[in-house]
Structures are given as structure tokens and as C-alpha cells.
Design a protein around this motif. Structure first.
Motif, PDB file in Angstrom:
ATOM      1  N   ILE A 151      59.614  62.371  69.806  1.00  8.59           N
ATOM      2  CA  ILE A 151      59.912  61.965  68.015  1.00  8.59           C
ATOM      3  C   ILE A 151      60.607  63.000  67.890  1.00  8.59           C
ATOM      4  O   ILE A 151      60.328  63.771  68.034  1.00  8.59           O
ATOM      5  N   LEU A 152      61.805  63.039  67.576  1.00  5.86           N
ATOM      6  CA  LEU A 152      62.922  63.430  66.909  1.00  5.86           C
ATOM      7  C   LEU A 152      63.600  63.755  65.453  1.00  5.86           C
ATOM      8  O   LEU A 152      63.410  62.717  64.866  1.00  5.86           O
ATOM      9  N   ASP A 153      63.455  64.478  65.447  1.00  5.30           N
ATOM     10  CA  ASP A 153      64.167  64.937  64.164  1.00  5.30           C
ATOM     11  C   ASP A 153      64.749  65.002  63.885  1.00  5.30           C
ATOM     12  O   ASP A 153      65.231  67.112  64.355  1.00  5.30           O
ATOM     13  N   GLY A 154      66.329  64.453  64.362  1.00  7.95           N
ATOM     14  CA  GLY A 154      67.677  64.677  64.262  1.00  7.95           C
ATOM     15  C   GLY A 154      67.317  65.650  65.552  1.00  7.95           C
ATOM     16  O   GLY A 154      67.147  64.854  66.320  1.00  7.95           O
ATOM     17  N   ALA A 155      67.781  66.687  65.967  1.00 13.14           N
ATOM     18  CA  ALA A 155      67.672  67.394  67.412  1.00 13.14           C
ATOM     19  C   ALA A 155      66.331  67.932  67.239  1.00 13.14           C
ATOM     20  O   ALA A 155      66.470  69.588  68.849  1.00 13.14           O
ATOM     21  N   LYS A 156      65.936  68.292  66.628  1.00 11.07           N
ATOM     22  CA  LYS A 156      64.553  68.881  66.693  1.00 11.07           C
ATOM     23  C   LYS A 156      63.474  68.362  67.332  1.00 11.07           C
ATOM     24  O   LYS A 156      63.443  66.521  66.916  1.00 11.07           O
ATOM     25  N   VAL A 157      62.931  68.239  68.705  1.00 13.65           N
ATOM     26  CA  VAL A 157      61.673  67.819  69.285  1.00 13.65           C
ATOM     27  C   VAL A 157      60.777  68.066  68.321  1.00 13.65           C
ATOM     28  O   VAL A 157      59.854  68.831  68.427  1.00 13.65           O
ATOM     29  N   VAL A 158      60.052  67.091  67.855  1.00 16.98           N
ATOM     30  CA  VAL A 158      58.610  66.733  67.348  1.00 16.98           C
ATOM     31  C   VAL A 158      57.595  67.318  67.776  1.00 16.98           C
ATOM     32  O   VAL A 158      56.713  67.914  67.832  1.00 16.98           O
ATOM     33  N   ILE A 181      53.957  69.151  75.344  1.00 19.62           N
ATOM     34  CA  ILE A 181      55.079  68.841  76.668  1.00 19.62           C
ATOM     35  C   ILE A 181      54.600  69.586  77.839  1.00 19.62           C
ATOM     36  O   ILE A 181      53.931  68.657  78.994  1.00 19.62           O
ATOM     37  N   ARG A 182      53.167  70.852  77.359  1.00 14.55           N
ATOM     38  CA  ARG A 182      52.808  71.626  78.285  1.00 14.55           C
ATOM     39  C   ARG A 182      51.784  70.744  78.782  1.00 14.55           C
ATOM     40  O   ARG A 182      51.342  70.415  80.084  1.00 14.55           O
ATOM     41  N   GLN A 183      50.756  70.141  77.711  1.00 13.40           N
ATOM     42  CA  GLN A 183      49.726  69.241  77.746  1.00 13.40           C
ATOM     43  C   GLN A 183      50.037  67.989  79.073  1.00 13.40           C
ATOM     44  O   GLN A 183      49.180  67.392  79.736  1.00 13.40           O
ATOM     45  N   ARG A 184      51.432  67.589  78.650  1.00 12.94           N
ATOM     46  CA  ARG A 184      50.914  65.933  79.179  1.00 12.94           C
ATOM     47  C   ARG A 184      51.791  65.666  80.230  1.00 12.94           C
ATOM     48  O   ARG A 184      51.370  64.577  80.408  1.00 12.94           O
ATOM     49  N   VAL A 185      52.399  66.757  80.266  1.00  8.14           N
ATOM     50  CA  VAL A 185      53.942  67.421  80.755  1.00  8.14           C
ATOM     51  C   VAL A 185      53.613  67.429  82.449  1.00  8.14           C
ATOM     52  O   VAL A 185      53.701  67.957  83.747  1.00  8.14           O
ATOM     53  N   ALA A 196      73.123  65.594  65.077  1.00  6.48           N
ATOM     54  CA  ALA A 196      71.771  65.356  65.390  1.00  6.48           C
ATOM     55  C   ALA A 196      72.088  64.670  66.689  1.00  6.48           C
ATOM     56  O   ALA A 196      71.645  65.102  68.015  1.00  6.48           O
ATOM     57  N   ASN A 197      72.563  63.789  66.327  1.00  4.44           N
ATOM     58  CA  ASN A 197      73.065  62.442  67.736  1.00  4.44           C
ATOM     59  C   ASN A 197      74.199  63.548  68.866  1.00  4.44           C
ATOM     60  O   ASN A 197      73.789  62.832  69.920  1.00  4.44           O
ATOM     61  N   ALA A 198      75.132  63.978  68.622  1.00  6.72           N
ATOM     62  CA  ALA A 198      75.782  64.631  69.780  1.00  6.72           C
ATOM     63  C   ALA A 198      74.840  65.990  70.501  1.00  6.72           C
ATOM     64  O   ALA A 198      74.576  65.578  71.669  1.00  6.72           O
ATOM     65  N   MET A 199      73.826  66.736  69.802  1.00  7.59           N
ATOM     66  CA  MET A 199      73.109  67.544  70.431  1.00  7.59           C
ATOM     67  C   MET A 199      72.123  67.169  71.327  1.00  7.59           C
ATOM     68  O   MET A 199      72.195  67.176  72.074  1.00  7.59           O
ATOM     69  N   VAL A 200      71.893  65.967  71.114  1.00  7.96           N
ATOM     70  CA  VAL A 200      70.659  65.001  71.800  1.00  7.96           C
ATOM     71  C   VAL A 200      71.566  64.140  72.448  1.00  7.96           C
ATOM     72  O   VAL A 200      70.645  64.652  74.554  1.00  7.96           O
ATOM     73  N   LYS A 201      72.504  64.162  72.484  1.00  7.38           N
ATOM     74  CA  LYS A 201      73.163  63.631  73.827  1.00  7.38           C
ATOM     75  C   LYS A 201      73.807  64.224  74.722  1.00  7.38           C
ATOM     76  O   LYS A 201      74.255  63.615  75.991  1.00  7.38           O
ATOM     77  N   SER A 202      74.390  65.939  74.406  1.00  7.38           N
ATOM     78  CA  SER A 202      74.497  66.730  75.130  1.00  7.38           C
ATOM     79  C   SER A 202      73.683  67.572  75.510  1.00  7.38           C
ATOM     80  O   SER A 202      73.187  68.043  77.138  1.00  7.38           O
ATOM     81  N   GLY A 203      71.970  66.666  75.243  1.00  5.57           N
ATOM     82  CA  GLY A 203      70.662  67.403  75.899  1.00  5.57           C
ATOM     83  C   GLY A 203      70.776  69.340  75.116  1.00  5.57           C
ATOM     84  O   GLY A 203      69.361  69.722  75.403  1.00  5.57           O
ATOM     85  N   GLN A 204      71.633  69.837  73.776  1.00  2.00           N
ATOM     86  CA  GLN A 204      71.006  70.986  73.249  1.00  2.00           C
ATOM     87  C   GLN A 204      69.964  70.202  72.185  1.00  2.00           C
ATOM     88  O   GLN A 204      69.951  70.578  71.274  1.00  2.00           O
ATOM     89  N   LEU A 205      68.602  70.370  72.429  1.00  2.00           N
ATOM     90  CA  LEU A 205      67.612  70.135  71.788  1.00  2.00           C
ATOM     91  C   LEU A 205      66.664  71.417  71.189  1.00  2.00           C
ATOM     92  O   LEU A 205      67.270  72.514  71.558  1.00  2.00           O
ATOM     93  N   ILE A 206      66.396  71.042  70.221  1.00  2.00           N
ATOM     94  CA  ILE A 206      65.285  72.820  69.650  1.00  2.00           C
ATOM     95  C   ILE A 206      63.650  71.895  69.548  1.00  2.00           C
ATOM     96  O   ILE A 206      63.943  70.924  69.468  1.00  2.00           O
ATOM     97  N   LEU A 207      62.860  72.692  70.899  1.00  4.24           N
ATOM     98  CA  LEU A 207      61.791  72.397  70.661  1.00  4.24           C
ATOM     99  C   LEU A 207      60.963  73.439  69.629  1.00  4.24           C
ATOM    100  O   LEU A 207      61.047  74.183  69.507  1.00  4.24           O
ATOM    101  N   THR A 208      59.867  72.573  68.817  1.00  3.87           N
ATOM    102  CA  THR A 208      59.145  72.427  68.173  1.00  3.87           C
ATOM    103  C   THR A 208      58.379  73.651  69.059  1.00  3.87           C
ATOM    104  O   THR A 208      57.529  72.975  70.034  1.00  3.87           O
ATOM    105  N   ASP A 209      57.062  74.253  67.768  1.00  3.19           N
ATOM    106  CA  ASP A 209      55.950  75.115  69.180  1.00  3.19           C
ATOM    107  C   ASP A 209      55.024  73.334  69.817  1.00  3.19           C
ATOM    108  O   ASP A 209      53.625  73.366  70.010  1.00  3.19           O
ATOM    109  N   HIS A 210      54.931  72.620  68.537  1.00  2.00           N
ATOM    110  CA  HIS A 210      54.010  71.220  69.070  1.00  2.00           C
ATOM    111  C   HIS A 210      54.389  70.978  70.207  1.00  2.00           C
ATOM    112  O   HIS A 210      53.565  70.480  70.652  1.00  2.00           O
TER     113      HIS A 210
END
Length: 167
Positions: free
Chosen positions: A67-74, A24-28, A5-19
Motif C-alpha cells: 500500500i502506497l500513499d503517493g511515493a510513501k510506502v505505508v 518488510i523486516r518481519q514478512r520478507v 508520485a507515479n514517477a517516483m514509484v516508477k523510478s524506485g524513489q520510494l519513502i519507507l514509513t517506520d511501519h
């Protein structure tokens, strides 16, 4: 699992949850998934504070907490550091708590004087009936003083609960 998960975060391979995608759409204002992932990866790299909460990792920047849960963006939420209202509320709470404490402390001073006067009168009195009357007044004054002290402690405790320090 954590190292993958740390390697995926560092390499930018993240998974976005629907939430997270919606937040991100609302706030950014980022709609595209690839741009959102790149933005999250950049924010994680620029994080000034990182803390673990079970399986979740909280990355705090100047403006956002990611907030990340492993490589998943919560989720993505505004950072408390960027919330100007918190400082304003603390200011108002401090002012109100200080006013309350000033009023109670004046009352406490008056109650202490009443107790001291009653004690002095009790010591001067010779008649048992007068002593009994003064004893009742002394008890009432001491009870009132204790009530005010309890109120002062309650205000101080309530202020501390909200993180406000008062003198």
C-alpha cells in the motif's frame, strides 16, 4: 502531485514509513532500507492488480499487497491469494452450511406434509368443535413451517456474508 508520485514509484524513489520498514523486516526479512526500497519497487512493477482507495494505491502480487500513499510506502501485508487458510475455512463453512440446510430442508418437508394433512382434515371435518381443533393444529403447523423457512434464509444469508455458496 499524482504524476510526481507515479514517477517516483516508477523510478524506485520510494519513502519507507517506520511501519512499512518493520513489516518488510518481519514478512520478507529485508533489513537494509535500500534493499527494501528496491524490493518494493520490483513488487510494484510485478503487481497483477492495482486499486485506488482515496489517496492510497494498493498493489497486489501473488504473495503480498503493498500500500502506497503517493511515493510513501505505508505497509506491506500478505495477499489474500496466498492465504491457504481462506480456502480451507471456505471449505469447512460450506460443509457446515450444507449440513445445516439439509437438516432444515428435511424438517421443512415434514412441516409441509403436516400442513397439507391438517388442511385435508379440516376440509373433511363437519363438526365445528373438531374444525376448531384442526384449525389450531393447522395454525401451529403453518407457524412451524414459517419458522423453518426463516432459519433456512438465515443460514443462506450467513453463508453469503462469508462468501460461501450453498445449494
Amino acid at each position: 502531485m499524482k504524476t510526481i508520485a507515479n514517477a517516483m514509484v516508477k523510478s524506485g524513489q520510494l519513502i519507507l514509513t517506520d511501519h512499512a520498514r518493520e513489516r518488510i523486516r518481519q514478512r520478507v526479512g529485508i533489513v537494509a532500507d535500500s534493499a527494501a526500497i528496491a524490493w518494493v519497487a520490483e513488487q510494484v512493477r510485478r503487481a497483477t492488480e492495482t486499486k485506488r482507495d482515496g489517496s492510497k494505491t494498493h498493489y497486489t502480487t501473488d504473495l503480498f499487497e503493498i500500500i502506497l500513499d503517493g511515493a510513501k510506502v505505508v505497509t506491506v501485508k500478505p495477499s489474500e491469494h496466498s492465504n491457504g487458510y481462506i480456502a480451507k475455512f471456505n471449505e469447512v463453512l460450506t460443509k457446515e452450511a450444507t449440513k445445516l440446510l439439509a437438516t432444515y430442508r428435511r424438517e421443512l418437508h415434514k412441516a409441509e406434509i403436516a400442513v397439507a394433512e391438517a388442511q385435508l382434515n379440516f376440509l373433511k371435518a363437519r363438526n365445528p368443535k373438531v374444525k376448531a381443533t384442526i384449525q389450531r393444529r393447522l395454525t401451529d403447523a403453518a407457524d412451524y413451517k414459517a419458522t423453518i423457512e426463516d432459519e433456512i434464509k438465515a443460514v443462506e444469508k450467513a453463508a453469503a456474508r462469508y462468501g460461501v455458496t450453498v445449494q
